[in-house]
Design an enzyme around this catalytic site. Structure first.
Site, short mmCIF file in Angstrom:
data_model
loop_
_atom_site.label_atom_id
_atom_site.label_comp_id
_atom_site.label_asym_id
_atom_site.label_seq_id
_atom_site.Cartn_x
_atom_site.Cartn_y
_atom_site.Cartn_z
N GLY A 1 -0.27 -3.85 19.46
CA GLY A 1 0.96 -4.58 19.12
C GLY A 1 0.72 -5.96 18.55
O GLY A 1 1.65 -6.73 18.36
N ALA A 2 -0.55 -6.29 18.23
CA ALA A 2 -0.85 -7.62 17.70
C ALA A 2 -0.93 -7.61 16.18
O ALA A 2 -1.27 -8.61 15.56
CB ALA A 2 -2.15 -8.14 18.29
N ASP B 1 0.80 -1.24 0.00
CA ASP B 1 0.00 0.00 0.00
C ASP B 1 0.83 1.28 0.00
O ASP B 1 0.29 2.35 -0.21
CB ASP B 1 -1.03 0.01 1.15
CG ASP B 1 -0.41 0.09 2.52
OD1 ASP B 1 0.79 -0.22 2.67
OD2 ASP B 1 -1.13 0.47 3.47
N ASP C 1 -4.84 0.47 6.49
CA ASP C 1 -5.47 0.23 7.79
C ASP C 1 -6.62 1.21 8.03
O ASP C 1 -7.69 0.83 8.52
CB ASP C 1 -4.44 0.38 8.91
CG ASP C 1 -3.23 -0.52 8.70
OD1 ASP C 1 -3.33 -1.46 7.89
OD2 ASP C 1 -2.20 -0.27 9.35
N GLU D 1 -0.11 9.43 11.24
CA GLU D 1 0.99 8.43 11.27
C GLU D 1 2.29 9.08 10.78
O GLU D 1 3.34 8.94 11.39
CB GLU D 1 0.69 7.25 10.33
CG GLU D 1 -0.53 6.46 10.68
CD GLU D 1 -0.26 5.34 11.67
OE1 GLU D 1 0.91 5.05 11.94
OE2 GLU D 1 -1.25 4.77 12.18
N LEU E 1 -3.05 -5.86 14.43
CA LEU E 1 -4.45 -5.75 14.01
C LEU E 1 -4.87 -4.29 13.90
O LEU E 1 -6.05 -3.97 13.93
CB LEU E 1 -5.36 -6.51 14.99
CG LEU E 1 -5.03 -7.99 15.18
CD1 LEU E 1 -5.95 -8.64 16.20
CD2 LEU E 1 -5.11 -8.75 13.85
N SER F 1 -3.59 1.27 16.08
CA SER F 1 -3.34 2.71 15.92
C SER F 1 -4.31 3.33 14.91
O SER F 1 -4.88 4.39 15.16
CB SER F 1 -1.89 2.99 15.57
OG SER F 1 -1.52 2.32 14.40
C1 GLA Z 1 1.14 -1.56 8.50
C2 GLA Z 1 0.88 -0.25 7.80
C3 GLA Z 1 0.05 -0.45 6.52
C4 GLA Z 1 0.68 -1.53 5.64
C5 GLA Z 1 1.00 -2.79 6.45
C6 GLA Z 1 1.76 -3.80 5.64
O1 GLA Z 1 -0.05 -2.10 8.97
O2 GLA Z 1 0.20 0.65 8.64
O3 GLA Z 1 -0.09 0.76 5.84
O4 GLA Z 1 1.81 -1.05 4.99
O5 GLA Z 1 1.76 -2.48 7.60
O6 GLA Z 1 0.97 -4.28 4.60
#
Ligand code: GLA
Length: 383
Positions: free
Chosen positions: A121-122, A40, A171, A159, A124, A127
């Site tokens: 931190g998992a 991404d 995300d 971020e 998922l 943040s």
């Molecule tokens: C994290 C980043 C996402 C993506 C993933 C890996 O979750 O926040 O933007 O890059 O890693 O696919």
């Protein structure tokens, strides 16, 4: 936690912290990425789904410019002024809140109480869930009229500028656009979000998410290095992003073995997203499973973002009757793995993993199954 619990817990937490009642409660889900990992930030494709685990925020506007926030797990953040928002200490959860407020620029301050049943931190996306919970709340409360895509972009800005992570948009988009029964095909170049039916349960299958408890941390280190490496690969190939690269173009990186490996992962992963979307639409779950395994191999060998605990889960899954495929999900370096398997094989997988983790002297992993859930929204107060 269901909506009723979310309201009750956040409402009580708010009253205990600030007195009185919140103006409302909002929540935003975490996500599991099915496939399309580390694509991404190179304008590629991914296929996440929102899950039924949330960050919840109870908010009340203020008549001055102060922002006060309390987290149920981390305690109070220092009070800040809306006109002087800047990044706090690295790793602080409050950076995500402040970063979103800085972008959305509400007309007054607010009090926020933050709660969650989404582990941090998992892998998922706790943040992004925090960013999106705050973003939908502020957008509603101050009638800002921002679109869901704007809110996702506000989270990404938080971020980049406040948490110091050069993440992509997956995300945040997954958290705002989540839809029950659907995964989300994201084209991160056009930002098109296409819901794709995702119902493995109709074929007697389940998606298990294994939290290895090996803490994954996106802030710093490996993630930023990968972002730099694939930018260098795109520059070496003379394209704006690896999205534009076909497998046969990769030979031009042969003199640069590290960039070749990194680019090969991104290019092959984009193709695997299309394979999974196509196979899932035909109910060809065997093919979906093979793509998951190929994705993990590519992430481990070419992209080097796996972790011994993630590899152990994938190996164990491969030896579990009824499992079709497995891979790490999210940024990697720890965190969670997904396993697509027969619903009646989940218990056996769990047993096998507990045995394996105990044998290696690791803290026990957590196994849960997830179906795709709704996106970020206001939580209706139960009457
Ligand atoms: C994290 C980043 C996402 C993506 C993933 C890996 O979750 O926040 O933007 O890059 O890693 O696919």
């Amino acid at each position: 936690m269901d909506a009723r619990d979310a309201w009750r817990r956040a409402g009580e937490g708010f009253s205990g912290s600030f007195g009185g009642r919140p103006a409302g409660v909002w929540w935003a889900p975490g996500r599991v990425n099915l496939i399309g990992e580390h694509t991404d930030y190179q304008e590629g494709l991914c296929l996440p789904m929102a899950i039924n685990r949330h960050v919840v925020v109870a908010v009340r506007p203020r008549s001055d410019r102060l922002v006060r926030a309390v987290s149920s797990s981390r305690g109070p953040a220092p009070d800040v002024d809306l006109d002087a928002l800047r990044p706090g200490p690295r790793d602080s959860w409050f950076n995500y809140v402040v970063g979103v407020l800085a972008v959305l620029a509400p007309s007054a301050g607010c009090d926020l109480f933050i709660d969650a049943d989404l582990p941090v931190g998992a892998g998922l996306s706790s943040s992004a869930a925090l960013e999106m919970a705050v973003a939908v709340a502020i957008n509603d409360l101050f009638a800002l009229g921002r679109t869901p895509e704007d809110l996702a972009l506000a989270g990404q800005r938080a971020e980049h500028d406040f948490a110091g992570v050069s993440s992509g948009l997956m995300d945040q988009l997954a958290s705002v656009f989540g839809r029950p029964g659907h995964a989300l095909l994201l084209d991160t170049r056009t930002r098109a979000v296409t819901p794709v039916p995702w119902r493995p349960e109709d074929a007697g299958l389940a998606l298990a998410v294994v939290d290895t408890r090996a803490e994954h941390r996106v802030v710093g280190g490996g993630y930023e290095a990968r972002v730099r490496e694939v930018r260098a690969a795109a520059a070496a190939l003379g394209v704006p992003a690896l999205r534009d690269v076909a497998p046969e173009d990769l030979t031009r990186l042969e003199g640069q073995p590290l960039l070749l490996c990194r680019a090969r992962h991104v290019v092959s992963e984009n193709a695997r997203v299309r394979t999974v979307v196509d196979a899932a639409s035909r109910g060809d779950w065997e093919r979906v499973g093979q793509a998951l395994l190929a994705s993990h191999r590519s992430l481990a060998e070419d992209y080097e973002v796996s972790h011994p605990a993630l590899d152990a889960v994938v190996d164990r899954a491969a030896r579990t009757p009824g499992a079709l495929g497995a891979r790490l999900t999210g940024a990697g370096f720890g965190g969670s793995a997904i396993v697509l398997l027969r619903a009646d094989a989940v218990g056996m997988l769990e047993e096998g993993l507990h045995e394996e983790f105990a044998r290696r002297g690791w803290v026990p992993c957590g196994v849960q199954t997830f179906c795709p859930g709704d996106g970020a929204a206001r939580v209706a107060e139960a009457v």
